[in-house]
Design an enzyme around this catalytic site. Sequence first.
Site, PDB file in Angstrom:
ATOM      1  N   LYS A  87     -24.206 -24.416 -34.517  1.00 31.11           N
ATOM      2  CA  LYS A  87     -24.660 -22.834 -34.841  1.00 31.11           C
ATOM      3  C   LYS A  87     -23.937 -21.902 -33.768  1.00 31.11           C
ATOM      4  CE  LYS A  87     -29.125 -24.356 -34.056  1.00 31.11           C
ATOM      5  NZ  LYS A  87     -28.738 -25.731 -33.731  1.00 31.11           N
ATOM      6  N   HIS A 111     -25.648 -24.296 -26.709  1.00 36.03           N
ATOM      7  CA  HIS A 111     -24.235 -23.920 -27.614  1.00 36.03           C
ATOM      8  C   HIS A 111     -23.185 -23.754 -26.917  1.00 36.03           C
ATOM      9  CE1 HIS A 111     -27.303 -22.451 -30.542  1.00 36.03           C
ATOM     10  NE2 HIS A 111     -27.586 -21.325 -30.394  1.00 36.03           N
ATOM     11  N   GLN A 138     -31.962 -25.856 -31.644  1.00 36.75           N
ATOM     12  CA  GLN A 138     -32.412 -27.180 -31.925  1.00 36.75           C
ATOM     13  C   GLN A 138     -32.148 -27.101 -33.847  1.00 36.75           C
ATOM     14  OE1 GLN A 138     -35.181 -25.886 -29.899  1.00 36.75           O
ATOM     15  NE2 GLN A 138     -33.791 -26.738 -28.348  1.00 36.75           N
ATOM     16  N   THR A 184     -27.188 -32.184 -21.807  1.00 34.60           N
ATOM     17  CA  THR A 184     -27.142 -33.473 -20.902  1.00 34.60           C
ATOM     18  C   THR A 184     -26.060 -34.137 -20.797  1.00 34.60           C
ATOM     19  OG1 THR A 184     -28.037 -34.443 -22.795  1.00 34.60           O
ATOM     20  CG2 THR A 184     -29.769 -33.287 -21.392  1.00 34.60           C
ATOM     21  N   ARG A 195     -25.211 -36.354 -22.784  1.00 29.91           N
ATOM     22  CA  ARG A 195     -25.407 -37.414 -23.384  1.00 29.91           C
ATOM     23  C   ARG A 195     -24.562 -37.683 -24.891  1.00 29.91           C
ATOM     24  NH1 ARG A 195     -31.814 -37.664 -24.367  1.00 29.91           N
ATOM     25  NH2 ARG A 195     -31.381 -35.643 -24.605  1.00 29.91           N
TER      26      ARG A 195
HETATM   27  P1  IMP Z   1     -37.144 -31.611 -25.650  1.00 30.31           P
HETATM   28  O1  IMP Z   1     -37.038 -30.595 -26.551  1.00 30.31           O
HETATM   29  O2  IMP Z   1     -36.413 -31.697 -24.317  1.00 30.31           O
HETATM   30  O3  IMP Z   1     -38.536 -32.051 -25.577  1.00 30.31           O
HETATM   31  O4  IMP Z   1     -36.602 -33.063 -26.327  1.00 30.31           O
HETATM   32  C1  IMP Z   1     -36.961 -33.425 -27.599  1.00 30.31           C
HETATM   33  C2  IMP Z   1     -35.842 -33.840 -28.355  1.00 30.31           C
HETATM   34  O5  IMP Z   1     -35.194 -33.185 -29.092  1.00 30.31           O
HETATM   35  C3  IMP Z   1     -34.962 -34.968 -27.886  1.00 30.31           C
HETATM   36  O6  IMP Z   1     -34.650 -35.832 -28.695  1.00 30.31           O
HETATM   37  C4  IMP Z   1     -33.855 -34.099 -27.665  1.00 30.31           C
HETATM   38  O7  IMP Z   1     -32.465 -34.788 -27.443  1.00 30.31           O
HETATM   39  C5  IMP Z   1     -33.712 -33.164 -28.613  1.00 30.31           C
HETATM   40  N1  IMP Z   1     -33.316 -31.845 -28.449  1.00 30.31           N
HETATM   41  C6  IMP Z   1     -33.755 -30.675 -27.736  1.00 30.31           C
HETATM   42  N2  IMP Z   1     -33.134 -29.772 -27.678  1.00 30.31           N
HETATM   43  C7  IMP Z   1     -31.857 -30.236 -28.431  1.00 30.31           C
HETATM   44  C8  IMP Z   1     -30.622 -29.519 -28.887  1.00 30.31           C
HETATM   45  O8  IMP Z   1     -30.543 -28.180 -28.561  1.00 30.31           O
HETATM   46  N3  IMP Z   1     -29.786 -30.108 -29.599  1.00 30.31           N
HETATM   47  C9  IMP Z   1     -30.043 -31.387 -29.938  1.00 30.31           C
HETATM   48  N4  IMP Z   1     -31.146 -31.890 -29.553  1.00 30.31           N
HETATM   49  C10 IMP Z   1     -32.100 -31.564 -28.868  1.00 30.31           C
END
Ligand code: IMP
Length: 426
Positions: free
Chosen positions: A17, A42, A225, A302, A304
């Site tokens: 995005k 992003h 997200q 992160t 990852r």
């Molecule tokens: P949280 O938003 O840190 O609580 O994570 C909850 C879930 O959303 C986890 O699986 C994260 O890896 C995923 N997540 C949160 N933000 C992003 C993003 O910007 N891109 C991809 N996955 C995300």
Amino acid sequence: MNNNLAVVGLQWGDEGKGKIIDILSAGVDVVVRYQGGNNAGHTVVKDGKRYAFHLIPSGILHPGKLCVMGNGMVVDPLALLHEIDELRAQGVEISPRNLRIAENAHVIFPYHRKLDGFREKIRSNRIGTTGRGIGPCYMDKYARSGIRVGDLLNPRLFLSKLADNIREKNGIYRQVFGYDGFSEEEIAREYLGYAERIKDFVCDTVSLLHQVWEEGKTILFEGAQGTMLDVDFGTYPFVTSSNASVGGIFSGTGLPPKVLGKVIGVAKAYATRVGEGPFPTEFKDAMGDLIREKGGEFGTTTGRPRRCGWFDAVLVRYAVQVNGVDELVVTKLDVLDNLEEIKVCVGYRYEGRELETFPFDIDVFSSVVPIYKTFPGWKVDTSSVRRFEELPSEAKAYLNFISEFVGARISMVSVGSDREEVIFVD
Ligand code: IMP
């Protein structure tokens, strides 16, 4: 009809995005984020330079655009100041003239980040969160114990709310996790310091947005997200804690639904997911590594490695419905360039039955077997293609099928990470 538009993710985030928002930002006056926090990432590549965004709308790269962090967001001031410093060091101008933060957005504190980690550790169903304290901050918002950005500018109110929170957190965390180490004084000092640095950016963004709307300025709503991570419509509980889909725009900005002229949904030509949770089309073989390497599928936030899989047209069709998508943007088509064949999930098999829609029952969704339609690969480099007609016929067939299946016309196809590497479809 108006020209205001929303850009939302139709998968599990990371649909690319950032680049699309960057391109579309050129034609708008205001860019607004409405949910999430620095869990988002992003990356925008401009003139070969990479810019990483977590909280600030990527529209900030365009001089003269107003960027707004809406009230639906959760803001970690330390992360925000770091991001401002990094972007400024890369030559990006950031001042209260082009960045505004909602006084009623909620603030992330160390006790939110700590709880994020503690909960992940004791859960048998780990979510694989980003560990940024996002969920716990939204928990406090809805429990009505949250501290808002504007509160930081009112020391009396801030200190009394902080005292209540520290008393509660130290008491509960001691009982449940054996931790009671939050110092009220330290956090107060730290956050009053942040307040000093961010105060000029903070304002009533609801009034500001209504004003720019009345003035006829064009607004772009930047989703973070994706729909499958939306707390209501995603693969709950493996989701984030906000409404990443269009519904979040109205509660997250204070503008009404009629503000929205067009919804642009962004989907990658394949699928990825970071963190835990069901992913029926996930590659179980070497293909995962191949696509991860070719697509650079490592988290912006992160680092990852992202899980990779085939395009799930059932999920994207559902996301198109939930968001009322008017136009579909398909990104990273070039990553599929060298494949012999490409698959698209068009249904699921579950206990001898065929499912045509996304099941909310997470146990069911975890055990469905995808039904695939297979397409021949095109085995041609598409990164230099700039007109849809010039794409190889196999790529056109793939894209046309997706468009028809999910029920949205394709308006753009991205074929590389640079701003220029895009095909605009008439
Ligand atoms: P949280 O938003 O840190 O609580 O994570 C909850 C879930 O959303 C986890 O699986 C994260 O890896 C995923 N997540 C949160 N933000 C992003 C993003 O910007 N891109 C991809 N996955 C995300």
